[in-house]
Design an enzyme around this catalytic site. Structure first.
Site, PDB file in Angstrom:
ATOM      1  N   ASN A  58      23.157  62.769  17.413  1.00 15.32           N
ATOM      2  CA  ASN A  58      22.146  62.809  16.363  1.00 15.32           C
ATOM      3  C   ASN A  58      22.866  62.974  15.027  1.00 15.32           C
ATOM      4  O   ASN A  58      23.378  64.043  14.732  1.00 15.32           O
ATOM      5  CB  ASN A  58      21.209  64.004  16.635  1.00 15.32           C
ATOM      6  N   LYS A  64      21.587  62.965  12.114  1.00  8.62           N
ATOM      7  CA  LYS A  64      20.723  63.595  11.111  1.00  8.62           C
ATOM      8  C   LYS A  64      20.764  62.778   9.810  1.00  8.62           C
ATOM      9  O   LYS A  64      20.825  61.552   9.859  1.00  8.62           O
ATOM     10  CB  LYS A  64      21.119  65.052  10.890  1.00  8.62           C
ATOM     11  N   HIS A 112      12.554  67.246  17.532  1.00  2.00           N
ATOM     12  CA  HIS A 112      13.759  68.011  17.194  1.00  2.00           C
ATOM     13  C   HIS A 112      13.332  69.289  16.467  1.00  2.00           C
ATOM     14  O   HIS A 112      12.376  69.277  15.687  1.00  2.00           O
ATOM     15  CB  HIS A 112      14.680  67.158  16.316  1.00  2.00           C
ATOM     16  N   GLU A 139      14.415  70.753  13.959  1.00  2.00           N
ATOM     17  CA  GLU A 139      14.349  70.655  12.493  1.00  2.00           C
ATOM     18  C   GLU A 139      13.035  70.010  12.066  1.00  2.00           C
ATOM     19  O   GLU A 139      12.464  70.371  11.038  1.00  2.00           O
ATOM     20  CB  GLU A 139      15.570  69.863  11.970  1.00  2.00           C
ATOM     21  N   GLU A 187      17.505  72.403  23.479  1.00  2.00           N
ATOM     22  CA  GLU A 187      18.322  72.745  22.316  1.00  2.00           C
ATOM     23  C   GLU A 187      17.884  74.109  21.776  1.00  2.00           C
ATOM     24  O   GLU A 187      16.933  74.183  20.978  1.00  2.00           O
ATOM     25  CB  GLU A 187      18.138  71.700  21.217  1.00  2.00           C
ATOM     26  N   GLY A 237      23.894  73.702  15.065  1.00  2.00           N
ATOM     27  CA  GLY A 237      24.649  73.712  13.804  1.00  2.00           C
ATOM     28  C   GLY A 237      25.255  75.054  13.459  1.00  2.00           C
ATOM     29  O   GLY A 237      25.676  75.267  12.322  1.00  2.00           O
ATOM     30  N   SER A 248      25.607  72.939  19.234  1.00  2.00           N
ATOM     31  CA  SER A 248      27.053  73.170  19.059  1.00  2.00           C
ATOM     32  C   SER A 248      27.870  72.708  20.259  1.00  2.00           C
ATOM     33  O   SER A 248      28.887  73.328  20.594  1.00  2.00           O
ATOM     34  CB  SER A 248      27.317  74.639  18.717  1.00  2.00           C
TER      35      SER A 248
HETATM   36  C1  PEP Z   1      21.250  68.643  17.051  1.00  2.00           C
HETATM   37  O1  PEP Z   1      21.016  68.497  15.871  1.00  2.00           O
HETATM   38  O2  PEP Z   1      20.507  68.104  17.884  1.00  2.00           O
HETATM   39  C2  PEP Z   1      22.408  69.433  17.447  1.00  2.00           C
HETATM   40  C3  PEP Z   1      22.529  69.771  18.690  1.00  2.00           C
HETATM   41  O3  PEP Z   1      23.288  69.791  16.439  1.00  2.00           O
HETATM   42  P1  PEP Z   1      24.715  70.523  16.657  1.00  2.00           P
HETATM   43  O4  PEP Z   1      25.449  69.826  17.760  1.00  2.00           O
HETATM   44  O5  PEP Z   1      25.412  70.362  15.328  1.00  2.00           O
HETATM   45  O6  PEP Z   1      24.439  71.943  16.979  1.00  2.00           O
END
Ligand code: PEP
Length: 255
Positions: A12, A14, A98, A100, A169, A175, A214
């Site tokens: 992703n 973003k 997601h 966000e 997630e 992040g 992460s």
């Molecule tokens: C994401 O945005 O779906 C995600 C998992 O980000 P990150 O790997 O940076 O934690």
């Protein structure tokens, strides 16, 4: 991972790499991962890069996802992108719900379910995200929250077992550089699979449940070895072809 399901490694991007840099990243990913024939690979660029990235990936093993979509097909929805526009751009997948988007753009269990239904109906493959906040985890509510989010769309994805993927997630891991430990991830993934099994054994057996938060070359081996983790949804580490492909290499070596 489980030999019954092909690993799915998805990135992703973003709001990054919208133009020429996205085409470059996609090409680098395709080159680095060309030989990983046991896994499926998806990248999710921003809307403006979808068409050029699809063109750059033609003939490679890498498929393209959008990061969101509007549930309606056309009309007065200024600033929105419809499912048929995504199909026309060459997307095969779409990330939905997601955290966000749930936290900042008003996505709810109901709108995520509505979008999932439309995606399934038009032939886009949804990657539907679920996950608890730190506060929810600390008060012991992780499984309840994830189950509630999952229940909103589980029967919708049962129409075509294996077509959609679910991404667990944990919001506190996105992040932040803090990933869920393998036991923490496996506990939630196992609950998700058990809930899918309540609907149908076929749905549980075929649905890929991805871990996101992460995920990186450093922790991928331990997480991807969990029996109910079938791949990853990767943010930060998907912005570097080297890191993303290393996670793919680990998935390939385990599968
Ligand atoms: C994401 O945005 O779906 C995600 C998992 O980000 P990150 O790997 O940076 O934690």
């Amino acid at each position: 991972m489980n030999a019954a399901r092909r690993a799915l490694i998805s990135g992703n991007w973003k709001m990054n790499n919208g133009g020429a840099s996205g085409v470059q990243l996609a090409s680098d990913v395709a080159r680095a991962m060309a030989s990983f024939s046991s896994i499926d690979i998806v990248v999710a660029p921003p809307f403006t890069a979808l068409v050029p990235v699809v063109a750059a990936l033609k003939g490679t093993r890498v498929e393209v996802a959008a990061q969101n979509m509007h549930p309606k097909d056309k009309g007065a929805f200024t600033g929105e992108i419809s499912p048929s526009m995504l199909l026309e751009a060459g997307c095969k997948w779409v990330i939905l719900g997601h955290s966000e988007r749930r936290a900042m753009f008003g996505d709810t269990d109901a709108t995520v379910a509505e979008k999932t239904k439309v995606a399934m109906d038009v032939g886009l493959r949804p990657i539907v995200c679920v996950g608890e906040t730190l506060e929810e985890r600390e008060r012991g509510d992780t499984l309840n929250i994830v189950k509630r989010q999952l229940n909103a769309f589980a029967s919708i994805i049962a129409d075509k077992p294996g077509w959609a993927a679910v991404a667990y997630e944990p919001v506190w891991a996105i992040g932040t550089g803090k990933n869920a430990g393998p036991e923490e991830a496996q506990e939630v993934h196992a609950m998700i699979r058990a809930r899918l099994a309540d609907i149908s054994a076929d749905l549980a057996a075929k649905t890929r449940i991805l871990y996101g938060g992460s995920l990186s070359p450093k922790n991928a081996d331990a997480l991807l070895r969990c029996p109910d983790v079938d791949g990853g949804l990767i943010g930060g580490a998907a912005l570097k072809a080297e890191d993303f492909s290393k996670v793919g290499e680990i998935a390939q070596s385990i599968s």
